[in-house]
Write a protein that holds these residues in place. Structure first.
Motif, PDB file in Angstrom:
ATOM      1  N   GLY A 289       0.801  -1.216   0.000  1.00 55.47           N
ATOM      2  CA  GLY A 289       0.000   0.000   0.000  1.00 55.47           C
ATOM      3  C   GLY A 289       0.830   1.261   0.000  1.00 55.47           C
ATOM      4  N   ILE A 290       2.142   1.160   0.293  1.00 52.41           N
ATOM      5  CA  ILE A 290       2.960   2.383   0.319  1.00 52.41           C
ATOM      6  C   ILE A 290       3.288   2.864  -1.089  1.00 52.41           C
ATOM      7  N   CYS A 291       3.231   1.965  -2.075  1.00 50.01           N
ATOM      8  CA  CYS A 291       3.491   2.330  -3.469  1.00 50.01           C
ATOM      9  C   CYS A 291       2.346   1.790  -4.335  1.00 50.01           C
ATOM     10  N   PRO A 292       1.168   2.408  -4.240  1.00 49.52           N
ATOM     11  CA  PRO A 292      -0.018   1.826  -4.887  1.00 49.52           C
ATOM     12  C   PRO A 292       0.071   1.717  -6.402  1.00 49.52           C
ATOM     13  N   VAL A 293       0.713   2.666  -7.052  1.00 52.67           N
ATOM     14  CA  VAL A 293       0.809   2.595  -8.520  1.00 52.67           C
ATOM     15  C   VAL A 293       1.687   1.417  -8.926  1.00 52.67           C
ATOM     16  N   ALA A 294       2.856   1.319  -8.322  1.00 49.36           N
ATOM     17  CA  ALA A 294       3.768   0.209  -8.635  1.00 49.36           C
ATOM     18  C   ALA A 294       3.127  -1.135  -8.321  1.00 49.36           C
ATOM     19  N   GLU A 295       2.386  -1.186  -7.229  1.00 47.73           N
ATOM     20  CA  GLU A 295       1.769  -2.446  -6.816  1.00 47.73           C
ATOM     21  C   GLU A 295       0.650  -2.861  -7.769  1.00 47.73           C
ATOM     22  N   GLU A 296      -0.184  -1.902  -8.170  1.00 50.31           N
ATOM     23  CA  GLU A 296      -1.279  -2.224  -9.100  1.00 50.31           C
ATOM     24  C   GLU A 296      -0.728  -2.679 -10.448  1.00 50.31           C
ATOM     25  N   LEU A 297       0.292  -1.998 -10.933  1.00 53.42           N
ATOM     26  CA  LEU A 297       0.899  -2.381 -12.210  1.00 53.42           C
ATOM     27  C   LEU A 297       1.483  -3.785 -12.128  1.00 53.42           C
ATOM     28  N   ASN A 298       2.206  -4.055 -11.053  1.00 51.51           N
ATOM     29  CA  ASN A 298       2.831  -5.361 -10.905  1.00 51.51           C
ATOM     30  C   ASN A 298       1.793  -6.475 -10.756  1.00 51.51           C
ATOM     31  N   ASP A 299       0.756  -6.221  -9.984  1.00 54.44           N
ATOM     32  CA  ASP A 299      -0.198  -7.265  -9.644  1.00 54.44           C
ATOM     33  C   ASP A 299      -1.268  -7.492 -10.721  1.00 54.44           C
ATOM     34  N   ARG A 300      -1.604  -6.424 -11.475  1.00 48.20           N
ATOM     35  CA  ARG A 300      -2.789  -6.539 -12.329  1.00 48.20           C
ATOM     36  C   ARG A 300      -2.603  -6.162 -13.791  1.00 48.20           C
ATOM     37  N   SER A 301      -1.814  -5.116 -14.076  1.00 41.37           N
ATOM     38  CA  SER A 301      -2.003  -4.494 -15.383  1.00 41.37           C
ATOM     39  C   SER A 301      -0.765  -4.327 -16.262  1.00 41.37           C
ATOM     40  N   PHE A 302       0.439  -4.505 -15.715  1.00 41.89           N
ATOM     41  CA  PHE A 302       1.625  -4.289 -16.550  1.00 41.89           C
ATOM     42  C   PHE A 302       1.946  -5.523 -17.372  1.00 41.89           C
ATOM     43  N   LEU A 303       2.242  -5.289 -18.654  1.00 42.77           N
ATOM     44  CA  LEU A 303       2.675  -6.339 -19.566  1.00 42.77           C
ATOM     45  C   LEU A 303       3.874  -5.806 -20.351  1.00 42.77           C
ATOM     46  N   GLY A 304       5.013  -6.436 -20.194  1.00 38.60           N
ATOM     47  CA  GLY A 304       6.216  -5.971 -20.874  1.00 38.60           C
ATOM     48  C   GLY A 304       6.731  -6.976 -21.884  1.00 38.60           C
ATOM     49  N   TYR A 305       7.550  -6.466 -22.798  1.00 39.72           N
ATOM     50  CA  TYR A 305       8.206  -7.333 -23.782  1.00 39.72           C
ATOM     51  C   TYR A 305       9.689  -7.003 -23.787  1.00 39.72           C
ATOM     52  N   GLU A 306      10.521  -8.018 -23.608  1.00 37.37           N
ATOM     53  CA  GLU A 306      11.976  -7.816 -23.557  1.00 37.37           C
ATOM     54  C   GLU A 306      12.528  -7.589 -24.962  1.00 37.37           C
ATOM     55  N   MET A 307      13.018  -6.384 -25.199  1.00 36.79           N
ATOM     56  CA  MET A 307      13.418  -6.001 -26.547  1.00 36.79           C
ATOM     57  C   MET A 307      14.854  -6.396 -26.895  1.00 36.79           C
ATOM     58  N   CYS A 308      15.653  -6.787 -25.902  1.00 38.09           N
ATOM     59  CA  CYS A 308      17.033  -7.196 -26.176  1.00 38.09           C
ATOM     60  C   CYS A 308      17.205  -8.703 -26.027  1.00 38.09           C
ATOM     61  N   LEU A 309      16.111  -9.427 -26.166  1.00 41.77           N
ATOM     62  CA  LEU A 309      16.168 -10.881 -26.062  1.00 41.77           C
ATOM     63  C   LEU A 309      16.372 -11.525 -27.426  1.00 41.77           C
ATOM     64  N   HIS A 310      15.753 -10.939 -28.454  1.00 39.50           N
ATOM     65  CA  HIS A 310      15.807 -11.532 -29.789  1.00 39.50           C
ATOM     66  C   HIS A 310      16.218 -10.503 -30.840  1.00 39.50           C
ATOM     67  N   GLU A 311      16.739 -11.025 -31.932  1.00 41.40           N
ATOM     68  CA  GLU A 311      16.954 -10.207 -33.122  1.00 41.40           C
ATOM     69  C   GLU A 311      15.605 -10.092 -33.808  1.00 41.40           C
ATOM     70  N   LEU A 312      15.136  -8.883 -34.050  1.00 45.88           N
ATOM     71  CA  LEU A 312      13.771  -8.686 -34.534  1.00 45.88           C
ATOM     72  C   LEU A 312      13.772  -7.952 -35.869  1.00 45.88           C
ATOM     73  N   LYS A 313      13.537  -8.694 -36.926  1.00 44.25           N
ATOM     74  CA  LYS A 313      13.340  -8.124 -38.248  1.00 44.25           C
ATOM     75  C   LYS A 313      11.831  -8.029 -38.507  1.00 44.25           C
ATOM     76  N   GLU A 314      11.459  -7.552 -39.700  1.00 43.22           N
ATOM     77  CA  GLU A 314      10.037  -7.397 -39.998  1.00 43.22           C
ATOM     78  C   GLU A 314       9.279  -8.723 -39.907  1.00 43.22           C
ATOM     79  N   LYS A 315       9.919  -9.813 -40.310  1.00 43.25           N
ATOM     80  CA  LYS A 315       9.272 -11.119 -40.263  1.00 43.25           C
ATOM     81  C   LYS A 315       8.863 -11.471 -38.833  1.00 43.25           C
ATOM     82  N   GLU A 316       9.799 -11.293 -37.889  1.00 39.07           N
ATOM     83  CA  GLU A 316       9.518 -11.605 -36.486  1.00 39.07           C
ATOM     84  C   GLU A 316       8.491 -10.641 -35.898  1.00 39.07           C
TER      85      GLU A 316
END
Length: 429
Positions: free
Chosen positions: A380-407
């Motif tokens: 409860g001390i960091c409600p924005v961070a907690e809500e994002l972590n628990d319910r709504s944030f979705l991330g994609y790791e951009m340095c995991l793969h080589e990404l061309k137009e096909k991918e």
């Protein structure tokens, strides 16, 4: 767009093959590393006051290249950015019991580097649009014990450093910026990570550029540079010979980066602008493909900033779409999407903070007479961070793969297929 049966429910996967791994290492790095190996000089550091206290030729060459690239007076290499954070907190003179305000939305080392010197981390909330530390929350955390702020330039763009500097000046605080994920970006036409008292970057293997492990500490302050170099290399054994008068926090370590890593780093640094630009182009292409998906907010970039897109951070309006973030995550994973993150970090909720157990088993430094006794890390001390972590944030790791137009097209197709199949998911909900 493919609106057929979801792979989660037995349908055909959108992405059938693994994407190629992101790899910034080329022949230049191989040749540079081989040259050092053939020389036999893999390190030249000495942990005493000597002409080799500052390291060998490749260490010095890499540090000069970093000074030039980042436009700073001093750049020092370390064996990890975690080590760099520990050295930076010690260098600014943190005393036991001092409080340092820090974001919960970062890697744990950003906060534990404070504990290393028996300082007390105090967590401010984050800005929901940028995911960086929230200016208003920072100011609310300041009290007579507060001595510094550590702000992470998370996911690839700078924190609101101009506003943080205004606050720091008002309350006489120091600022350390953790720019591990934001190398090669700018804020207010200045290089991210260079406007604080001490900043730094990670050279860990899954960053834009890397040396396997490693980090770079940058500062324009002569005293901080000296103190970082001492903490990096056995300070207690060096201070007498060097004639150092300020003995505070002169407990040294072996935080030194070797000659092979620095030879690789020299070549990697030459590629940084191009590699960041490529991630920016990828993010732009991805955004065009995802921009019309209902209830999905795409990364926000402040007008004053450029973004390196270490992580492509999205927010789901789960109330609008009526499907949980975790179910959408599972559906995308089933379609073959790798590199997704459901939530990110709430480091104030780690056991070390929830139980206030760090050094020994009796709660030091929190329970000592040097610390304020009413610090809490409750939910409860960091409600924005907690809500994002628990319910709504979705991330994609951009340095995991080589990404061309096909991918990228396959990624976009997978997202669109899941969004077109919300009726199927709602039946599972």
């Amino acid at each position: 767009m493919n609106s057929s049966k979801l792979a989660l429910l037995g349908g055909e996967k959108t992405i059938k093959n693994k994407f190629p791994r992101y790899n910034s290492i080329g022949q230049e790095e191989i040749d540079a590393g081989t040259e050092v190996l053939q020389s036999g000089l893999l390190s030249k550091f000495l942990g005493c006051w000597d002409k080799d206290f500052y390291g060998g030729p490749k260490v010095l060459e890499f540090e000069e290249a970093c000074k030039s690239y980042f436009g700073v007076k001093h750049a020092l290499t370390v064996n990890s950015w975690t080590s760099g954070l520990v050295a930076a907190v010690g260098a600014i003179g943190i005393e036991p019991g001092d409080e340092v305000i820090v974001t919960p939305w970062t890697m744990c080392a950003t906060a534990t580097s404070i504990l290393h010197w028996n300082g007390i981390p105090v967590f401010a909330d984050i800005n929901k649009k940028t995911f960086n530390i929230d200016i208003n929350s920072v100011e609310k955390c300041i009290n007579k014990y507060t001595k510094a702020i550590i702000a992470a330039d998370i996911f690839g763009q700078s924190c609101e450093i101009v506003e943080l500097k205004r606050i720091a000046k008002k309350y006489n605080l120091k600022i350390i910026t953790d720019s591990a994920q934001a190398p090669g970006t700018k804020t207010n036409n200045k290089i991210t990570g260079t406007l604080s008292d001490i900043g730094g970057f990670s050279l860990n293997y899954h960053k834009h550029i890397h040396t396997g492990e490693g980090g770079i500490v940058v500062t324009n302050d002569d005293s901080y540079s000296e103190r970082v170099s001492l903490i990096r290399n056995h300070a207690e054994a060096v201070i007498a010979g060097k004639g150092v008068k300020d003995l505070s926090n002169m407990i040294g370590h072996n935080f030194r980066l070797g000659e092979v890593e620095c030879a690789i780093g020299i070549e990697q640094l030459k590629k940084l602008n191009k590699l960041v630009k490529t991630r920016q182009q990828i993010a732009k292409y991805l955004s065009r493909g995802l921009e019309n998906l209902e209830g999905l907010t795409l990364p926000y970039v402040m007008e004053s900033n450029t973004h390196a897109y270490y992580i492509y951070g999205m927010i789901l309006d789960v109330d609008l779409i009526g499907i949980s973030r975790d179910l959408i995550f599972k559906a995308l994973e089933a379609e073959g999407v790798e590199g997704l993150i459901a939530g990110y970090a709430n480091i104030h909720r780690l056991p070390i903070f929830q139980n206030k157990i760090a050094y020994g088993s009796k709660g030091f430094p929190w329970n000592s007479e040097i610390a304020r006794n009413d610090i809490n890390y409750r939910k409860g001390i960091c409600p924005v961070a907690e809500e994002l972590n628990d319910r709504s944030f979705l991330g994609y790791e951009m340095c995991l793969h080589e990404l061309k137009e096909k991918e990228l097209d396959l990624l976009i197709n997978a997202f669109q297929k899941v969004w077109l199949s919300f009726d199927q998911l709602r039946k599972l909900g």
